[in-house]
Each structure stands twice: as C-alpha cells, then as structure tokens.
Design a protein around this motif. Sequence first.
Motif, PDB file in Angstrom:
ATOM      1  N   LEU A  35       0.724  -1.267   0.143  1.00 20.51           N
ATOM      2  CA  LEU A  35      -0.039  -0.142   0.166  1.00 20.51           C
ATOM      3  C   LEU A  35       0.810   1.267   0.085  1.00 20.51           C
ATOM      4  O   LEU A  35       0.448   2.442  -0.752  1.00 20.51           O
ATOM      5  N   ASP A  36       1.977   1.143   0.683  1.00 21.38           N
ATOM      6  CA  ASP A  36       2.885   2.321   0.756  1.00 21.38           C
ATOM      7  C   ASP A  36       3.199   2.591  -0.540  1.00 21.38           C
ATOM      8  O   ASP A  36       3.433   3.761  -1.136  1.00 21.38           O
ATOM      9  N   GLU A  37       3.730   1.630  -1.449  1.00 18.71           N
ATOM     10  CA  GLU A  37       4.322   1.725  -2.650  1.00 18.71           C
ATOM     11  C   GLU A  37       3.261   2.342  -3.579  1.00 18.71           C
ATOM     12  O   GLU A  37       3.280   3.267  -4.340  1.00 18.71           O
ATOM     13  N   ARG A  38       2.085   1.673  -3.486  1.00 16.63           N
ATOM     14  CA  ARG A  38       1.011   2.179  -4.441  1.00 16.63           C
ATOM     15  C   ARG A  38       0.607   3.658  -4.058  1.00 16.63           C
ATOM     16  O   ARG A  38       0.333   4.443  -5.011  1.00 16.63           O
ATOM     17  N   SER A  39       0.708   3.989  -2.812  1.00 15.66           N
ATOM     18  CA  SER A  39       0.126   5.533  -2.517  1.00 15.66           C
ATOM     19  C   SER A  39       1.370   6.115  -3.094  1.00 15.66           C
ATOM     20  O   SER A  39       1.083   7.452  -3.697  1.00 15.66           O
ATOM     21  N   ALA A  40       2.500   5.965  -3.335  1.00 13.06           N
ATOM     22  CA  ALA A  40       3.496   6.845  -3.880  1.00 13.06           C
ATOM     23  C   ALA A  40       3.272   6.971  -5.210  1.00 13.06           C
ATOM     24  O   ALA A  40       3.596   7.999  -5.506  1.00 13.06           O
ATOM     25  N   ALA A  41       2.977   5.699  -5.892  1.00 16.57           N
ATOM     26  CA  ALA A  41       2.560   5.971  -7.250  1.00 16.57           C
ATOM     27  C   ALA A  41       1.458   6.779  -7.653  1.00 16.57           C
ATOM     28  O   ALA A  41       1.365   7.611  -8.360  1.00 16.57           O
ATOM     29  N   LEU A  42       0.494   6.593  -6.794  1.00 13.15           N
ATOM     30  CA  LEU A  42      -0.905   7.689  -7.001  1.00 13.15           C
ATOM     31  C   LEU A  42      -0.492   9.112  -6.474  1.00 13.15           C
ATOM     32  O   LEU A  42      -0.990   9.977  -7.439  1.00 13.15           O
ATOM     33  N   ASP A  43       0.402   9.290  -5.905  1.00 12.52           N
ATOM     34  CA  ASP A  43       0.866  10.692  -5.531  1.00 12.52           C
ATOM     35  C   ASP A  43       1.402  11.102  -6.638  1.00 12.52           C
ATOM     36  O   ASP A  43       1.170  12.322  -7.347  1.00 12.52           O
ATOM     37  N   GLY A  44       2.273  10.391  -7.653  1.00 12.19           N
ATOM     38  CA  GLY A  44       2.912  10.795  -8.747  1.00 12.19           C
ATOM     39  C   GLY A  44       1.996  11.184  -9.671  1.00 12.19           C
ATOM     40  O   GLY A  44       1.996  12.116 -10.577  1.00 12.19           O
ATOM     41  N   GLN A  45       0.994  10.215  -9.787  1.00 15.20           N
ATOM     42  CA  GLN A  45       0.028  10.503 -10.884  1.00 15.20           C
ATOM     43  C   GLN A  45      -0.970  11.686 -10.708  1.00 15.20           C
ATOM     44  O   GLN A  45      -1.476  12.121 -11.436  1.00 15.20           O
ATOM     45  N   ARG A  46      -1.157  11.680  -9.170  1.00 13.35           N
ATOM     46  CA  ARG A  46      -2.003  12.957  -9.190  1.00 13.35           C
ATOM     47  C   ARG A  46      -1.247  14.397  -9.416  1.00 13.35           C
ATOM     48  O   ARG A  46      -1.922  15.229  -9.797  1.00 13.35           O
ATOM     49  N   GLN A  47      -0.032  14.468  -9.175  1.00 16.14           N
ATOM     50  CA  GLN A  47       0.646  15.563  -9.387  1.00 16.14           C
ATOM     51  C   GLN A  47       0.735  15.789 -11.121  1.00 16.14           C
ATOM     52  O   GLN A  47       0.687  16.688 -11.486  1.00 16.14           O
ATOM     53  N   ASP A  48       0.616  14.586 -11.839  1.00 11.01           N
ATOM     54  CA  ASP A  48       0.702  14.783 -13.110  1.00 11.01           C
ATOM     55  C   ASP A  48      -0.368  15.149 -13.892  1.00 11.01           C
ATOM     56  O   ASP A  48      -0.707  15.947 -14.527  1.00 11.01           O
ATOM     57  N   LEU A  49      -1.724  14.526 -13.272  1.00 14.05           N
ATOM     58  CA  LEU A  49      -2.966  15.129 -13.473  1.00 14.05           C
ATOM     59  C   LEU A  49      -3.282  16.428 -13.139  1.00 14.05           C
ATOM     60  O   LEU A  49      -3.824  17.202 -14.026  1.00 14.05           O
ATOM     61  N   ASP A  50      -2.820  16.939 -12.079  1.00 11.22           N
ATOM     62  CA  ASP A  50      -2.840  18.430 -11.732  1.00 11.22           C
ATOM     63  C   ASP A  50      -2.180  19.359 -12.605  1.00 11.22           C
ATOM     64  O   ASP A  50      -2.917  20.261 -13.047  1.00 11.22           O
ATOM     65  N   ARG A  51      -1.120  18.928 -13.393  1.00  9.91           N
ATOM     66  CA  ARG A  51      -0.452  19.764 -14.435  1.00  9.91           C
ATOM     67  C   ARG A  51      -1.295  19.667 -15.661  1.00  9.91           C
ATOM     68  O   ARG A  51      -1.282  20.640 -16.152  1.00  9.91           O
ATOM     69  N   ARG A  52      -1.799  18.542 -16.038  1.00 10.22           N
ATOM     70  CA  ARG A  52      -2.336  18.478 -17.056  1.00 10.22           C
ATOM     71  C   ARG A  52      -3.704  19.322 -16.968  1.00 10.22           C
ATOM     72  O   ARG A  52      -3.915  19.950 -18.050  1.00 10.22           O
ATOM     73  N   ARG A  53      -4.495  19.233 -15.742  1.00 12.81           N
ATOM     74  CA  ARG A  53      -5.577  19.998 -15.661  1.00 12.81           C
ATOM     75  C   ARG A  53      -5.325  21.364 -15.843  1.00 12.81           C
ATOM     76  O   ARG A  53      -6.316  22.165 -16.478  1.00 12.81           O
ATOM     77  N   ALA A  54      -4.233  22.012 -15.400  1.00 15.93           N
ATOM     78  CA  ALA A  54      -3.962  23.316 -15.412  1.00 15.93           C
ATOM     79  C   ALA A  54      -3.705  23.769 -16.688  1.00 15.93           C
ATOM     80  O   ALA A  54      -4.139  24.847 -17.276  1.00 15.93           O
TER      81      ALA A  54
END
Length: 539
Positions: A131-150
């Motif tokens: 779960l810790d590994e998956r959470s880290a991966a999701l955080d990276g994807q969220r940051q990428d999505l935030d950049r794309r949304r902007a």
Amino acid sequence: MSSTISLVIGAIGLLAAVFALVVVLRRAPGRDRGVVDAGPGQAQLTSGAQRVSEDASRDADQVRTRAESDAAAIMREAGLAADKAAQASRDADEELRAVRDESRELRADLERREARLAEREARLDAEFGKLDERSAALDGQRQDLDRRRADLDRLDEERRAVLEQAAGLTADQAKAELVASIQNQAKREAALLVRETENTARRDGEERARRIVTLAIQRVASEQTSESVVSVLHLPGDEMKGRIIGREGRNIRAFESVTGVNLIIDDTPEAVLLSCFDPVRREVGRLTLERLVLDGRIHPQRIEEAYERSKGEVEQLCVRAGEDALVELSLTDLHPELVTLLGRLRYRTSYGQNVLRHLVESAHIAGMMASELGLDPVLLKRCTVLHDIGKALTHEVEGSHALIGAEIARRYGESSDVVHAIEAHHNEVEVRTVEAVLTQAADAISGGRPGARRESLEAYVKRLERLEQIATAQPGVEKVFAMQAGREIRVMVKPERVDDIQAQVIARDVAKQVEEELTYPGQIRVTVVRESRATEFAR
C-alpha cells in the motif's frame, strides 16, 4: 473427611468404656460370695447384696445390649461416611483430571491462535508495504493530473477568448440566447399540443355528454304533471254549502281564521274551492273541511278540533312521503328534519310540476349520468334530491331557495359536496365540482321535458321578451341576454357612455322594474357587464 474420622474414634472409645463396665460387673458377684462365707452373721446382708448384684447384672446386660446395638449402628454410619468420603475423594480426583485436561486443551488452542495471529501479522506487514508503494505511485499520478488539468484550463480560456472575439458575444450571453430560443420553441410546441388536446377533448366531451344525457332521458319514464294552487272538494249536496257558511257566515270565518285558507263558494254544483299560497296549509284545510263534511257537525269548536287532527295527519303524510322518496332512491342516513322538509314538498308545485316528484326524477337522472361517468351515483342522488329542499321554507324565510337549502343541509350535517351542489344549481355560487354540474343538468332535464311544467311556450317567450325590453330601455345599453330560463338578465353596456357607477344604477333600476311589472318564481339576477377592449393588428 476429618469429621468422619473423629466420629469413628468416638465410637471406638464408647465401645471400650462399655466393655470395661461389663468386666467390672462380672467380677462383683464373686467378691460378694467370699464376703458371705467369711462371716456367718452377715448372711442376710449377703443375700441382699446378691440381689442387688443380680439386678446390677441384669442392668449391665441391658446396657451392654444397647451399647452393642448403638455401636453397630455407629459402625454402619461410620462405614457409610467412609464410603461417601472415598466417593467424594474419587470425584475430586476425576474433576481435577478433567480440569487439567481442559487446561491442556486451552493451552494448545491458545498456542495455535498465537501462531495464526503471528502469521496474519506478517501478511498485514507485507500488505502495508504494498500500500505504501501504491500510495507513492498515486501521488505521482495526481501531480501529473494536476499539471495536465492546469494546461487544459489554460487552453480552454484561450479557446473561449478566441470564440468570444470571433462571435462578438460573451459565454453568458450566448447561453442566455440559446436558452431563450429553446424556451420559445418549447412554448410554441406546447401551445400547439394544448390546442389540439382541447379541441379533441371538447369534441369528444360534447359527443359523450350528448350520449349520456340521451341515455338518461330515455331510461326515465315519468308522468306528466298538471297540478294547481287551488284544491277542489266535492260535496254530497248543495245544501252542505249553507252549513259550511253558517249563520251570518260564522262557520266560514272561523274556518278561514283557524286554517289560514280561503274558502271560495260559488255556483259550481256540489263543489267548493280552497285557495292558499302555502300548499301544506291548503292540504290541511282540505282535510279539515272533508272531515267536517263527513261528520256533518260544523261549528267553530268542531272546526278547531278537525283542524288539529288534520294538521297531525298531514305531518305524518309529509314524513311518509319523504321516507317513500328515499326508499325509492335507496338513500339512507338522512336527518329526520330533512326527511320532513322533503315530504312537505309533496304539496308544493313549480309551474304545475310537483316538486317532490321533480326531485325524485332528477335524482334518478343524476344517478344514471354518474354511473355512465364512473362517479358515485349515491352521492349524486343525494345532491339532486336535496337541491330544492329550500322551497319547503321559501314562504317562511327570505332569500333564494338555493341558498336557503344549502344552509339547511349544512345545519343538518350534509357533506360539503352536497351543500355546494345545492347552492350552485342556479349559478348563484360559482360551480366548483362535477357533482354540482350534474345536479344542474339533471334539474334542467327534469324541468324541461315535455309536459313536465304547465307554463305555455307563448307565456314563457313573452316573459323573456319583456325582460329584455326592460333592460334595453335603459340608456347606454348595447345588448341584453335573458339566460337560464329567465332567471338571469345579462346586460352589455357601452363603456364609453356608461361608467362603473352608472352600471350599478342600471342594474338596480332594471331589478326594481322587473319586481314591479312581472310575476316569476324565485328570484332573477341582473348582471351589468362593462368591458373595454383594445385591438391592434401587426402587419
């Protein structure tokens, strides 16, 4: 167990004491004999001692016997106690072994559970790591999505600015224009649909209403009515007229003062006429005079007695007539006062039509139309049979019979639908229910059928023409309509020549002139309409 051992020891001590006593008692006779032998002078004393010794020996034997039996009982009890103690010891040992076995099983179960918990804890640790590994991966994807949304928001703003510049409208203005266009189109389609639905409903409604009314009229077969406000009483001979008049007109004056009925005696052979505006009083007077003629004794006191009896008889006839009408219509739970008032209409006529028969006939028609329309026929019959109940009190209470009847029905607990149908059957109150409309229709059908009422067509037309002439003679009147069989005059005035105050004056003048010149049943409503219209055409 210790108490049992002490009991055994006590029993053994008791047995030892008993044995010692027995030994002592056995040795005592030998000593006594030696003493007797030693001294001849003591023979008598020796014999007494011997007797005492024998008695003591017997007592000792008895004591020994009892002691032996008690010792045997004590031994038995000691044995039983020892057996119980041994059994209790065995039970305690078995219980102790069972507790030990159970504790061993619980310890083994506890060890197994501890092993499973340790294994589960190890698995949970592994899952937490994943779960810790998956959470880290999701955080990276969220940051990428935030950049794309902007980036998308920035591009959308640029596109909107380009579109607004090209169209010359802002986004809110374009949205408002689109919504207005859709609303106009929807309103137009809705108006077309409503118009088509109304036309279809009006066409189908008229056809169905015509069919329902036709079926109701065909199914009702009522007799023609020809009643009068004057009652005729046939006499056995013309000499009875003199007895009715009495000396110097004493009897006829007493009769008229007691009954309130005018007695008309003319040249008609073997008949007299009774005239009165109240049909119930006229019927009471007729029965009174008929009773007097049959009895032959006619004088003021006898007139009063016959009047009281006839009055009670007419009241009973009224109640019976009301009950018969309700039985014919299959109606129940009507207040007794309403039944009495309904029966009084048996002697009331409207244009020659008996009011009670008119109510029964109207109720049958309303019930048939209600059945055709899927409504409650009992409620419609109740509304229709009571719609003219106010005519029973028209001579006693001022006002329209419709409003009087509605107040009577409300006072005696009728429902709001019945009350409204009564007060609205002449449009004196705005019609709000289907029951009121069907009550009006049934009333019109019963009163308008051929032969129902005696008023001739010529007199009816003349009365309507005179109503229109009275209203037309007023200044500023444009058109006049006599409506609802002459119960309403609707006057259309010219708005440029008649103001609101003058319209009220015209209504009052027309009503006053109608009261002075015409004779009519009930009341006539005068309505003056002053309407202004502005019309323009778009070309």
